[in-house]
Design an enzyme around this catalytic site. Structure first.
Site, PDB file in Angstrom:
ATOM      1  N   THR A  71       0.853  -1.193   0.000  1.00 16.24           N
ATOM      2  CA  THR A  71       0.000   0.000   0.000  1.00 16.24           C
ATOM      3  C   THR A  71       0.887   1.241   0.000  1.00 16.24           C
ATOM      4  O   THR A  71       0.685   2.172  -0.790  1.00 16.24           O
ATOM      5  CB  THR A  71      -0.936   0.000   1.224  1.00 16.24           C
ATOM      6  OG1 THR A  71      -1.773  -1.160   1.154  1.00 16.24           O
ATOM      7  CG2 THR A  71      -1.799   1.252   1.268  1.00 16.24           C
ATOM      8  N   SER A 198       5.096  -6.921  -1.750  1.00 18.14           N
ATOM      9  CA  SER A 198       4.692  -7.097  -0.354  1.00 18.14           C
ATOM     10  C   SER A 198       5.135  -8.476   0.126  1.00 18.14           C
ATOM     11  O   SER A 198       4.921  -9.476  -0.561  1.00 18.14           O
ATOM     12  CB  SER A 198       3.176  -6.963  -0.230  1.00 18.14           C
ATOM     13  OG  SER A 198       2.792  -7.088   1.121  1.00 18.14           O
ATOM     14  N   CYS A 325     -18.326  -4.575   2.388  1.00 14.84           N
ATOM     15  CA  CYS A 325     -19.511  -4.249   3.176  1.00 14.84           C
ATOM     16  C   CYS A 325     -19.492  -2.766   3.501  1.00 14.84           C
ATOM     17  O   CYS A 325     -18.643  -2.287   4.235  1.00 14.84           O
ATOM     18  CB  CYS A 325     -19.543  -5.054   4.469  1.00 14.84           C
ATOM     19  SG  CYS A 325     -19.655  -6.809   4.170  1.00 14.84           S
TER      20      CYS A 325
HETATM   21  C1  LIG Z   1      -2.357  -7.111  -0.754  1.00 16.81           C
HETATM   22  C2  LIG Z   1      -2.192  -6.220  -1.922  1.00 16.81           C
HETATM   23  C3  LIG Z   1      -1.768  -4.896  -1.777  1.00 16.81           C
HETATM   24  C4  LIG Z   1      -1.513  -4.267  -0.425  1.00 16.81           C
HETATM   25  O1  LIG Z   1      -0.348  -4.788   0.149  1.00 16.81           O
HETATM   26  P1  LIG Z   1      -0.023  -4.530   1.702  1.00 16.81           P
HETATM   27  O2  LIG Z   1       1.405  -4.938   1.830  1.00 16.81           O
HETATM   28  O3  LIG Z   1      -0.954  -5.404   2.459  1.00 16.81           O
HETATM   29  O4  LIG Z   1      -0.236  -3.082   1.971  1.00 16.81           O
HETATM   30  C5  LIG Z   1      -1.602  -4.137  -2.917  1.00 16.81           C
HETATM   31  N1  LIG Z   1      -1.833  -4.639  -4.137  1.00 16.81           N
HETATM   32  C6  LIG Z   1      -2.246  -5.903  -4.325  1.00 16.81           C
HETATM   33  C7  LIG Z   1      -2.479  -6.420  -5.693  1.00 16.81           C
HETATM   34  C8  LIG Z   1      -2.444  -6.739  -3.222  1.00 16.81           C
HETATM   35  O5  LIG Z   1      -2.877  -7.988  -3.420  1.00 16.81           O
END
Ligand SMILES: *Cc1c(COP(=O)(O)O)cnc(C)c1O
Length: 390
Positions: A71, A198, A325
């Site tokens: 994020t 991530s 939701c």
């Molecule tokens: C999970 C996800 C995120 C966010 O990642 P975090 O490390 O949880 O903030 C962003 N983009 C995609 C495609 C994801 O699946």
């Protein structure tokens, strides 16, 4: 419980946890401390992790900036690139099926005077390259298209998208969270300039991620969004999460070694799940395409079945509907809506996310349980199944 929600998060691999533990207790140095061994040790561990993350996508270690997750990496890439290239223009192009971390960041920039084009994908989830080419303008700074979708698993033609962007002198940001460690990525072959990663989607810990920032051909400039001590080449200040980063590096190392074998195994389980469900009940339709799809992803709709009710009827299987939701209503996923699916079809869709630790026995059990729950819910329909199955 059977865990089939590996797109939401994954378990930390025990081998990863093992590698992380010393960095919480004995080796607690700050990687920015230059005056003693605690700091040097931590810095060395971070450097090794940086090389391992880079190695998994063909990047150079110095092109990896660690963040708190994807994020933050999405925010840093998009806001940072748009801010740094203000002299060129303020137009950004993205796709309606992106993660909210991208879409909401683009919305934020629009409120600040940027201009955005949000492309609709084709019904299979891939973008139309001609539509992308037509959307590019002289003032376009950035294109943001994900590698693989977190709901329907669709893998985009990333190398073609990147080549088009480079031909037109536009930066290409790619949210590669779901693809990293699952399918081969190469930032050179794919012409990627900025890429979000991530750790917790690939058997590493939560709260750590990275942004790849291209250093050569072309050199990409981004404006920092968090100011402070100048960590991560000034791109992202803040004391580094050393145990998390060590875990991210270890997780990347195992993916480098095992990706090919794991992808083949997950594809086998995924295809067995689809065929098992289709043999057991009628009216099972695939969302997205089976052709360009992440190995562990299956997203299907069960005609006439409310997906939220299905999840309630399956208390010992962890699945997701992708719905959000809001206060009073359940809104179907923005991804399924963007594909052009009807409200009914979107509301009857379930995501299965198969991962490293799932077994063939679990898949057989899930086929049986889901089929039984679908039959039970359909039996409760006033008009019977006939009105729903075409
Ligand atoms: C999970 C996800 C995120 C966010 O990642 P975090 O490390 O949880 O903030 C962003 N983009 C995609 C495609 C994801 O699946």
């Amino acid at each position: 419980m059977i865990y089939l929600d590996n797109h939401a998060t994954t378990a930390v691999d025990p081998r990863v946890l093992e590698a992380m533990l010393p960095w919480f207790s004995d080796k607690y140095g700050n990687a920015a401390s230059r005056g003693h061994r605690f700091g040097w040790e931590a810095e060395k561990a971070v450097d090794l992790a940086r090389r391992r993350v880079a190695h998994l996508c063909g990047a150079g270690a110095r092109e990896i900036a660690f963040t708190s997750g994807a994020t933050e990496a999405d925010n840093l890439a998009i806001k940072g690139a748009m801010e740094a290239a203000r002299a060129k223009g303020k137009h950004v192009v993205t796709v309606a099926t992106e993660h909210k971390a991208v879409l909401d960041t683009v919305k934020h920039l629009e409120r600040q005077g940027c201009l955005a084009t949000v492309l609709l994908p084709r019904p299979d989830g891939q973008i139309d390259l001609d539509a992308l080419a037509a959307a590019l303008r002289p003032d376009t700074v950035l294109v943001s298209v994900m590698y693989a979708n977190n709901e329907i698993g669709t893998v985009q033609p990333v190398a073609e998208i990147g080549a088009l962007c480079h031909e037109r002198g536009v930066f290409f940001h790619c949210d590669a969270v779901q693809a990293f460690g699952k399918i081969p990525i190469d930032v050179e072959r794919d012409h990627i300039d900025l890429m979000s990663l991530s750790a917790h989607k690939m058997y590493g810990p939560k709260g750590v991620g990275a942004l790849y920032v291209r250093k050569r051909n072309p050199r990409v400039q981004i404006a920092a969004q968090i100011d402070g001590g100048g960590h991560e080449s000034g791109m992202r200040s803040g004391t580094l999460n050393v145990p998390g980063i060590v875990g991210f590096g270890e997780a990347s190392g195992w993916c480098s070694k095992e990706m090919e074998e794991e992808a083949a195994w997950e594809t086998t389980l995924r295809d067995r799940l689809l065929h098992g469900l289709q043999a057991a009940v009628e009216g099972v339709e695939v969302n997205g395409t089976m052709e360009h799809r992440l190995p562990g992803n299956l997203n299907v709709s069960f005609a006439g079945v409310d997906a939220e009710s299905l999840l309630i009827a399956l208390p010992d299987v962890a699945l997701s509907t992708g719905s959000a939701c809001t206060s009073a209503t359940v809104e179907p996923s923005h991804v399924l809506k963007a594909l052009g699916l009807s409200r009914d079809r979107a509301h009857s869709s379930v995501r299965f996310g198969i991962g490293r630790f799932n077994t063939a026995e679990e898949i057989e059990e899930v086929i049986g349980k889901v089929a039984a729950a679908v039959r039970k819910l359909r039996a409760m329909l006033p008009a019977g199944l006939d009105s729903f199955v075409v």
